[in-house]
Design an enzyme around this catalytic site. Structure first.
Site, PDB file in Angstrom:
ATOM      1  N   LEU A  35       0.855  -1.316   0.106  1.00 46.21           N
ATOM      2  CA  LEU A  35      -0.140   0.088   0.002  1.00 46.21           C
ATOM      3  C   LEU A  35       0.527   1.335  -0.071  1.00 46.21           C
ATOM      4  O   LEU A  35       0.726   2.025   0.577  1.00 46.21           O
ATOM      5  CB  LEU A  35      -0.974   0.078   1.094  1.00 46.21           C
ATOM      6  CG  LEU A  35      -1.895  -1.081   1.080  1.00 46.21           C
ATOM      7  CD1 LEU A  35      -2.782  -1.080   2.435  1.00 46.21           C
ATOM      8  CD2 LEU A  35      -2.795  -1.118  -0.287  1.00 46.21           C
ATOM      9  N   PHE A  79       2.988  -8.185 -10.154  1.00 46.23           N
ATOM     10  CA  PHE A  79       2.552  -6.850 -10.801  1.00 46.23           C
ATOM     11  C   PHE A  79       3.399  -5.859  -9.722  1.00 46.23           C
ATOM     12  O   PHE A  79       3.631  -4.805 -10.388  1.00 46.23           O
ATOM     13  CB  PHE A  79       1.062  -6.435 -10.585  1.00 46.23           C
ATOM     14  CG  PHE A  79       0.106  -7.371 -11.532  1.00 46.23           C
ATOM     15  CD1 PHE A  79      -0.192  -6.735 -12.660  1.00 46.23           C
ATOM     16  CD2 PHE A  79      -0.501  -8.307 -10.920  1.00 46.23           C
ATOM     17  CE1 PHE A  79      -1.214  -7.551 -13.451  1.00 46.23           C
ATOM     18  CE2 PHE A  79      -1.481  -9.076 -11.853  1.00 46.23           C
ATOM     19  CZ  PHE A  79      -1.714  -8.689 -12.882  1.00 46.23           C
ATOM     20  N   THR A 123       7.263  -4.184 -19.063  1.00 48.95           N
ATOM     21  CA  THR A 123       6.806  -3.031 -19.790  1.00 48.95           C
ATOM     22  C   THR A 123       7.510  -2.993 -21.181  1.00 48.95           C
ATOM     23  O   THR A 123       8.671  -3.467 -21.138  1.00 48.95           O
ATOM     24  CB  THR A 123       6.922  -1.647 -19.066  1.00 48.95           C
ATOM     25  OG1 THR A 123       6.840  -0.512 -19.953  1.00 48.95           O
ATOM     26  CG2 THR A 123       8.272  -1.555 -18.503  1.00 48.95           C
ATOM     27  N   ASP A 124       6.829  -2.626 -22.256  1.00 49.79           N
ATOM     28  CA  ASP A 124       7.403  -2.242 -23.505  1.00 49.79           C
ATOM     29  C   ASP A 124       8.794  -1.140 -23.380  1.00 49.79           C
ATOM     30  O   ASP A 124       9.427  -0.966 -24.259  1.00 49.79           O
ATOM     31  CB  ASP A 124       6.580  -1.739 -24.523  1.00 49.79           C
ATOM     32  CG  ASP A 124       5.764  -0.350 -24.293  1.00 49.79           C
ATOM     33  OD1 ASP A 124       6.044   0.254 -23.222  1.00 49.79           O
ATOM     34  OD2 ASP A 124       4.933  -0.029 -25.212  1.00 49.79           O
ATOM     35  N   GLU A 125       8.614  -0.417 -22.068  1.00 52.60           N
ATOM     36  CA  GLU A 125       9.533   0.773 -22.046  1.00 52.60           C
ATOM     37  C   GLU A 125      11.012   0.183 -21.716  1.00 52.60           C
ATOM     38  O   GLU A 125      12.048   0.922 -22.186  1.00 52.60           O
ATOM     39  CB  GLU A 125       9.255   1.501 -20.759  1.00 52.60           C
ATOM     40  CG  GLU A 125       7.866   2.142 -21.056  1.00 52.60           C
ATOM     41  CD  GLU A 125       7.496   3.308 -20.093  1.00 52.60           C
ATOM     42  OE1 GLU A 125       8.378   3.888 -19.573  1.00 52.60           O
ATOM     43  OE2 GLU A 125       6.459   3.607 -19.825  1.00 52.60           O
ATOM     44  N   TYR A 150      12.872   3.988 -14.349  1.00 48.21           N
ATOM     45  CA  TYR A 150      11.731   2.882 -14.204  1.00 48.21           C
ATOM     46  C   TYR A 150      12.301   2.091 -15.075  1.00 48.21           C
ATOM     47  O   TYR A 150      12.245   0.912 -14.791  1.00 48.21           O
ATOM     48  CB  TYR A 150      10.610   3.839 -14.560  1.00 48.21           C
ATOM     49  CG  TYR A 150       9.147   2.998 -14.971  1.00 48.21           C
ATOM     50  CD1 TYR A 150       9.065   1.944 -13.984  1.00 48.21           C
ATOM     51  CD2 TYR A 150       8.743   2.839 -16.132  1.00 48.21           C
ATOM     52  CE1 TYR A 150       7.890   1.022 -14.270  1.00 48.21           C
ATOM     53  CE2 TYR A 150       7.869   1.773 -16.382  1.00 48.21           C
ATOM     54  CZ  TYR A 150       7.493   1.224 -15.548  1.00 48.21           C
ATOM     55  OH  TYR A 150       6.285   0.042 -15.964  1.00 48.21           O
ATOM     56  N   LYS A 154      12.913  -2.207 -14.548  1.00 53.16           N
ATOM     57  CA  LYS A 154      12.182  -3.071 -14.852  1.00 53.16           C
ATOM     58  C   LYS A 154      13.006  -3.931 -15.834  1.00 53.16           C
ATOM     59  O   LYS A 154      12.619  -5.289 -15.878  1.00 53.16           O
ATOM     60  CB  LYS A 154      10.953  -2.463 -15.719  1.00 53.16           C
ATOM     61  CG  LYS A 154       9.796  -1.813 -15.178  1.00 53.16           C
ATOM     62  CD  LYS A 154       9.118  -2.591 -13.963  1.00 53.16           C
ATOM     63  CE  LYS A 154       8.215  -3.781 -14.588  1.00 53.16           C
ATOM     64  NZ  LYS A 154       7.540  -4.311 -13.568  1.00 53.16           N
ATOM     65  N   TYR A 207       3.069  17.595 -22.161  1.00 53.75           N
ATOM     66  CA  TYR A 207       4.563  17.929 -21.879  1.00 53.75           C
ATOM     67  C   TYR A 207       4.992  18.002 -23.405  1.00 53.75           C
ATOM     68  O   TYR A 207       4.962  17.477 -24.432  1.00 53.75           O
ATOM     69  CB  TYR A 207       5.058  16.509 -21.481  1.00 53.75           C
ATOM     70  CG  TYR A 207       4.881  16.024 -20.107  1.00 53.75           C
ATOM     71  CD1 TYR A 207       3.885  16.638 -19.155  1.00 53.75           C
ATOM     72  CD2 TYR A 207       5.317  14.797 -19.582  1.00 53.75           C
ATOM     73  CE1 TYR A 207       3.624  16.208 -17.910  1.00 53.75           C
ATOM     74  CE2 TYR A 207       5.180  14.365 -18.335  1.00 53.75           C
ATOM     75  CZ  TYR A 207       4.250  15.127 -17.407  1.00 53.75           C
ATOM     76  OH  TYR A 207       4.052  14.712 -16.105  1.00 53.75           O
ATOM     77  N   ARG A 214       2.690   6.716 -27.723  1.00 57.93           N
ATOM     78  CA  ARG A 214       2.476   5.416 -26.912  1.00 57.93           C
ATOM     79  C   ARG A 214       1.544   4.434 -27.645  1.00 57.93           C
ATOM     80  O   ARG A 214       0.567   4.885 -28.249  1.00 57.93           O
ATOM     81  CB  ARG A 214       1.909   5.809 -25.503  1.00 57.93           C
ATOM     82  CG  ARG A 214       2.752   6.822 -24.648  1.00 57.93           C
ATOM     83  CD  ARG A 214       4.235   6.401 -24.623  1.00 57.93           C
ATOM     84  NE  ARG A 214       4.889   6.905 -23.659  1.00 57.93           N
ATOM     85  CZ  ARG A 214       5.990   7.752 -24.150  1.00 57.93           C
ATOM     86  NH1 ARG A 214       6.276   7.613 -25.418  1.00 57.93           N
ATOM     87  NH2 ARG A 214       7.047   8.161 -23.375  1.00 57.93           N
ATOM     88  N   ASN A 250       0.367  11.771 -28.108  1.00 60.11           N
ATOM     89  CA  ASN A 250      -0.505  12.335 -27.038  1.00 60.11           C
ATOM     90  C   ASN A 250      -1.645  13.564 -27.444  1.00 60.11           C
ATOM     91  O   ASN A 250      -2.412  13.644 -26.712  1.00 60.11           O
ATOM     92  CB  ASN A 250       0.601  13.031 -25.929  1.00 60.11           C
ATOM     93  CG  ASN A 250       1.300  11.654 -25.433  1.00 60.11           C
ATOM     94  OD1 ASN A 250       1.085  10.572 -25.563  1.00 60.11           O
ATOM     95  ND2 ASN A 250       2.489  12.253 -24.803  1.00 60.11           N
ATOM     96  N   GLY A 276      14.737  13.387 -20.755  1.00 59.55           N
ATOM     97  CA  GLY A 276      14.692  11.983 -21.326  1.00 59.55           C
ATOM     98  C   GLY A 276      13.465  11.491 -21.984  1.00 59.55           C
ATOM     99  O   GLY A 276      13.438  10.013 -22.024  1.00 59.55           O
TER     100      GLY A 276
END
Ligand code: NAD
Ligand code: TYD
Length: 332
Positions: A35, A79, A123-125, A150, A154, A207, A214, A250, A276
C-alpha cells in the site's frame, strides 16, 4: 489454481483480481501489497468479502512474508512495482529496491518452494524509444535499451526472471505490454489525469510538443492476455502485448478526449517536457495473437469513452488521490 498476486491494490493488479475471480470463481487469490501511494484498498472494496480472496499488507522485499505466502500457492502473478516514470526521475532508489530486489525476493521463494509457476508483468519501455514517423515496432526480439530509471529497473527485473529460468529451471513467462488505461488508474498517469482535470474544470497538461507516441492497451485486455499466457503460454517465453495498430500522439488522444467531453483546444496547457522523454513506443503483438489467439476486445475510441464515463461516475474513488497526485506535480 491458487495465485499470489503481488501489487493487487494497484491499477492493473486490482483489475486482474476482479477479472480472474469473475472468470474462475473457484480459484483462490492472495494479494501481497505494501500500500504505497499507488495502492488503494478502495479499488478492491467489491471483492474484499469474497471467501476466495485474501489481502496481506506487506513488502515484496521482505523475504519472511514472501516465503510464507509463496509456500501457500501454486502460481505467482507479479505486478507490484514502482510504476511512474516521473517519480523515477525524482527518486530512482525506491525503483531499484522494489522492482529489482523485490522481484529477486519473489523468484528466490518460488525456487525454494519447488519451482512455482511465475508470471512477470513488464513493460515495453525496457526496449527504449522508436523514431517518430517510422513503421518500427517493439517485439519479443528487440534488444533492451532502457532509458529512464523506471525502465532500467524493470529491465533488471526481466533479466533476473529469465536468469531463474535458464539457471534454475523456474517455470516463468513474461509479458512486456504497452501503456494501459481504464478504470482504477491513478490520476497521476496521462489519460486519467486529463479526464479528471477536465472534470474539475482544469486544463490538461501536455509535456513538450505533445507529439510523443504510446501504444495504448485497455486494462481488461491486458488481463485477458495474462490469462492466455498463464493457461497456454510457452514456459520460458516472452510475449509483447499492445492494443493499437496505428500511431496516436499524445495530442491526438487529447483531442479525442476533449471532443468526447465537450471541450476544445482552449483547455490545453503546454508544460515543461519530461527529461529524457521517450519519443515513440509501438508494439507488435502478432506472436500472442497467432500463438495464443489473443486480441483486444474493442476499439480504442470505445474504451476511451467508457473510461471517461467511469471516471465521471466514480469521483469518490479519485477525489482524494487527485490532491496527492497534483501535489506531486507541483513539487516535481
Ligand atoms: P501501480 O503503480 O498502479 O500499482 C503498483 C502496486 O504495487 C500498488 O498497489 C503498490 O502499493 C504496490 N507496491 C509498490 N511497491 C511495493 C512493494 N515494495 N511491495 C509490495 N507492494 C508494492 O502499477 P500498475 O500500473 O498497476 O502496474 C502494474 C505492473 O504493470 C507494474 O509492474 C508495471 O511496471 C507494469 N506495467 C504497467 C503499465 C501501465 O500502463 N500502468 C504498462 C506496462 C507495464
Ligand atoms: P504516462 O501516463 O506517465 O506513462 P509513460 O510515461 O509510462 O508512458 O505518460 C504517457 C505519455 O503522456 C508520456 O508521453 C508523457 C505524457 N504526459 C503528458 O503529456 N502530460 C501529463 O500530464 C502526463 C502525466 C503525461
Amino acid at each position: 489454481m491458487k495465485l499470489l498476486v503481488t501489487g493487487g491494490a494497484g491499477f492493473i493488479g486490482s483489475n486482474f483480481i476482479r477479472y480472474w475471480l469473475e472468470k474462475y470463481p473457484s480459484d483462490q487469490i492472495i494479494t501481497l501489497d505494501s500500500l504505497t501511494y499507488a495502492g488503494h484498498l478502495s479499488s478492491l472494496s467489491d471483492i474484499e468479502k469474497n471467501p476466495n480472496y485474501a489481502f496481506v499488507k506487506g513488502d515484496i522485499t521482505d523475504p519472511v512474508i514472501v516465503d510464507e505466502l509463496v509456500s501457500q500457492v501454486d502460481t505467482i502473478v507479479h505486478f507490484a512495482a514502482e510504476s511512474h516514470v516521473d517519480r523515477s526521475v525524482k527518486d530512482p532508489l525506491v525503483f531499484v529496491k522494489t522492482n529489482i530486489i523485490g522481484t529477486q525476493t519473489l523468484l528466490e521463494a518460488a525456487k525454494k518452494h519447488g519451482n512455482k509457476r511465475f508470471h512477470h508483468i513488464s513493460t515495453d519501455e525496457v526496449f527504449g524509444a522508436l523514431t517518430l514517423g517510422t513503421d518500427a515496432k517493439f517485439d519479443e526480439n528487440t534488444p533492451y535499451d532502457p532509458r529512464s530509471p523506471y525502465s532500467a529497473s524493470k529491465a533488471g527485473s526481466d533479466h533476473l526472471v529469465r536468469a531463474y529460468f535458464h539457471t534454475f529451471g523456474l517455470p516463468i513467462t513474461i509479458t512486456n505490454c504497452s501503456n494501459n488505461f481504464g478504470p482504477y488508474q491513478d490520476t497521476e498517469k496521462f489519460i486519467p489525469r486529463m479526464i479528471t482535470n477536465l472534470l474539475q474544470g482544469e486544463k490538461v497538461k501536455i509535456y513538450g510538443d505533445g507529439l510523443y507516441v504510446r501504444d495504448w492497451l485497455y486494462v481488461l485486455d491486458h488481463c485477458s492476455a495474462i490469462d492466455a499466457v498463464l493457461k497456454k503460454g510457452k514456459i520460458g517465453d516472452t510475449y509483447t502485448v499492445g492494443g493499437l495498430t496505428k500511431d496516436y500522439s499524445n495530442l491526438d488522444i487529447t483531442m479525442m478526449i476533449l471532443k468526447m467531453m465537450g471541450k476544445d483546444e482552449s483547455s490545453i496547457e503546454y508544460v515543461t517536457d519530461r527529461p529524457g522523454h521517450d519519443r515513440r513506443y509501438a508494439v507488435n503483438w502478432s506472436k500472442i495473437n497467432k500463438e495464443l489467439d489473443w486480441s483486444p476486445s474493442a476499439d480504442f475510441d470505445f474504451r476511451l469513452q467508457e473510461t471517461i464515463t467511469w471516471y465521471n461516475s466514480n469521483q469518490s474513488w479519485w477525489k482524494d488521490m487527485k490532491i496527492t497526485s497534483e501535489n506531486f506535480y507541483k513539487n516535481k
